[in-house]
Scaffold this active site. Structure first.
Site, short mmCIF file in Angstrom:
data_model
loop_
_atom_site.label_atom_id
_atom_site.label_comp_id
_atom_site.label_asym_id
_atom_site.label_seq_id
_atom_site.Cartn_x
_atom_site.Cartn_y
_atom_site.Cartn_z
N GLU A 229 0.82 -1.15 0.08
CA GLU A 229 0.04 -0.09 0.03
C GLU A 229 0.86 1.17 -0.04
O GLU A 229 1.97 1.29 0.67
CB GLU A 229 -0.89 0.15 1.21
CG GLU A 229 -1.99 -0.86 1.24
CD GLU A 229 -3.14 -0.47 2.08
OE1 GLU A 229 -3.16 0.76 2.52
OE2 GLU A 229 -4.22 -1.40 2.32
N CYS B 125 2.69 8.48 1.79
CA CYS B 125 3.04 7.62 2.82
C CYS B 125 3.41 6.46 2.06
O CYS B 125 2.75 5.97 1.43
CB CYS B 125 1.69 7.33 3.79
SG CYS B 125 2.25 6.15 4.99
N CYS C 68 4.55 -6.54 8.27
CA CYS C 68 5.40 -5.93 9.23
C CYS C 68 5.42 -6.86 10.32
O CYS C 68 4.46 -7.55 10.81
CB CYS C 68 4.71 -4.47 9.64
SG CYS C 68 5.66 -3.75 11.14
N CYS D 69 2.77 -4.29 16.50
CA CYS D 69 1.98 -3.23 17.38
C CYS D 69 0.47 -3.70 17.42
O CYS D 69 -0.18 -4.03 16.51
CB CYS D 69 2.05 -1.95 16.68
SG CYS D 69 3.88 -1.39 16.81
N CYS E 187 -2.53 -1.74 15.49
CA CYS E 187 -2.07 -1.60 14.01
C CYS E 187 -2.51 -2.71 13.12
O CYS E 187 -2.50 -3.85 13.29
CB CYS E 187 -0.51 -1.29 13.97
SG CYS E 187 -0.21 -0.89 12.06
N HIS F 124 4.57 5.66 22.00
CA HIS F 124 3.21 5.31 22.48
C HIS F 124 3.08 4.90 23.84
O HIS F 124 2.10 4.62 24.04
CB HIS F 124 2.90 4.14 21.45
CG HIS F 124 2.96 4.24 19.94
ND1 HIS F 124 2.63 5.57 19.17
CD2 HIS F 124 3.27 3.40 18.85
CE1 HIS F 124 2.87 5.33 18.15
NE2 HIS F 124 3.41 4.26 17.87
N CYS G 293 -3.29 6.58 9.59
CA CYS G 293 -2.28 5.67 10.49
C CYS G 293 -2.55 4.66 11.21
O CYS G 293 -3.73 4.79 12.13
CB CYS G 293 -1.61 6.79 11.45
SG CYS G 293 -0.19 6.17 12.34
#
Length: 356
Positions: free
Chosen positions: A109, A122, A129, A133, A136, A231, A348
């Site tokens: 993406e 972006c 990944c 997280c 996410c 975070h 995000c």
């Protein structure tokens, strides 16, 4: 995919060369010139090739009409390295999400984010990944491989061509952890700066933080913006939100960030996803301020963007404002970033590799 010298097989036959060289996209003017010369072409062809790849949108050598037809026919198997559009969606705020199909069939993406004065892209750096997280969407799909430098640069050119507008800013905040793909990411950043023509200070690399990799990044003395996904104000809470952070204590991460500031002279941005009732309480703000006091940094508060797999909630505006006020009272530079593209799952934390 690692960065391979473009002229590594300079003495090979044409057929062998076509099979062994990496895509041309991502190569510098010097590399492209050396390659065309290795093919028996005049050196000025390198400048022509560079111009057609980076400024005229060539997707294959066959597109480059200024090249001799006889030579183009000999190098038809040499790839420039452009992706194909798999899916495109537009949010009500005009943010555009692109699913791009790579040469091996994998999907990544990219997101184009327009505003009155600039166009931000972006960019993804991996297929999937590995950081997992908890808030996410990307990490929920797992990790497959790193992207090559051509696959990273291609995303910027794709968005630029679609918008018919020059890209002004690039943020490496899409799929993946950039510092687990350092070689290709550094090569792509240099290409975006030197070949595409985007200023280094308009390039942002976002990382969860990989031990020693921020220190290694600093040694390149780039003037990019480093954004660290923090975070949480303490290790226990950070591990709850980012399980992969367990082997890297927050104290060590911040010490490495301080080294980065000393080496580069560039402040660090700390990204902080606000999760209602989890990390957005006044005591969290005070603890965060204590950790960052005296640090050349900026805190970017990001209200949580919902995904299907977890039931985190976004704080209301009053709680967000209160968190920001506490940091400001403690002399911490801070701002709030409300993500674009929410309705198209392009905000995000919402990026994933499958078409919805």
């Amino acid at each position: 995919m690692s960065t391979v010298p473009l002229v590594a097989s300079i003495n090979s036959s044409n057929s062998e060369l076509c099979e062994s060289i990496p895509p041309l996209l991502g190569a510098s003017l010097t590399e492209l010139t050396a390659w065309v010369q290795s093919q028996g072409q005049a050196s000025y062809r390198g400048k022509q090739l560079h111009d057609w790849i980076y400024h005229k949108g060539a997707r294959s050598l066959a597109d480059i009409s200024v090249f001799p037809k006889s030579w183009r026919e000999k190098v038809t198997d040499v790839s420039i390295g452009r992706s194909s559009l798999h899916y495109r969606s537009v949010a009500p705020d005009d943010t555009v999400k692109y699913l791009l199909k790579l040469a091996d069939g994998e999907i990544i993406e990219a997101v184009g984010i327009p505003s009155d004065k600039r166009l931000t892209v972006c960019v993804s750096t991996q297929v999937g990944c590995p950081m997992a997280c908890d808030f996410c969407a990307t990490g929920k799909g797992g990790y497959k491989r790193n992207l090559g430098r051509a696959e990273i640069v291609d995303q910027v050119l794709t968005v630029q061509e679609d918008f018919q507008q020059r890209v002004s800013n690039v943020v490496l905040m899409g799929l993946g952890e950039p510092l687990l793909n350092t070689e290709n990411v550094i090569a792509a950043l240099k290409c975006l700066n030197q070949d595409v023509g985007i200023g280094q200070r308009s390039l942002t690399l976002s990382t969860v933080g990989i031990r020693d990799r921020i220190r290694q990044l600093a040694q390149h003395h780039l003037q990019i913006t480093l954004a660290v996904s923090l975070h949480a104000p303490n290790q226990n809470l950070r591990e709850q939100i980012i399980p992969s952070a367990k082997p890297y204590p927050i104290e060590d991460l911040l010490a490495e960030c301080r080294e980065y500031v000393e080496i580069t002279g560039r402040r660090v941005t700390f990204e902080y996803i606000l999760l209602a009732g989890v990390n957005d309480l006044p005591e969290h703000a005070l603890e965060l301020a204590k950790r960052l006091r005296g640090f050349q940094s900026h805190v970017n508060l990001i209200p949580y963007n919902p995904i299907e797999e977890v039931d985190y909630k976004r704080p209301n505006r009053e709680r967000i404002q209160n968190f920001m006020n506490i940091l400001q009272q403690q002399n911490i530079a801070v701002s709030v970033r409300y993500s674009r593209g929410l309705e198209a799952d392009a905000a995000c934390g919402q990026l994933r590799t499958s078409k919805k």
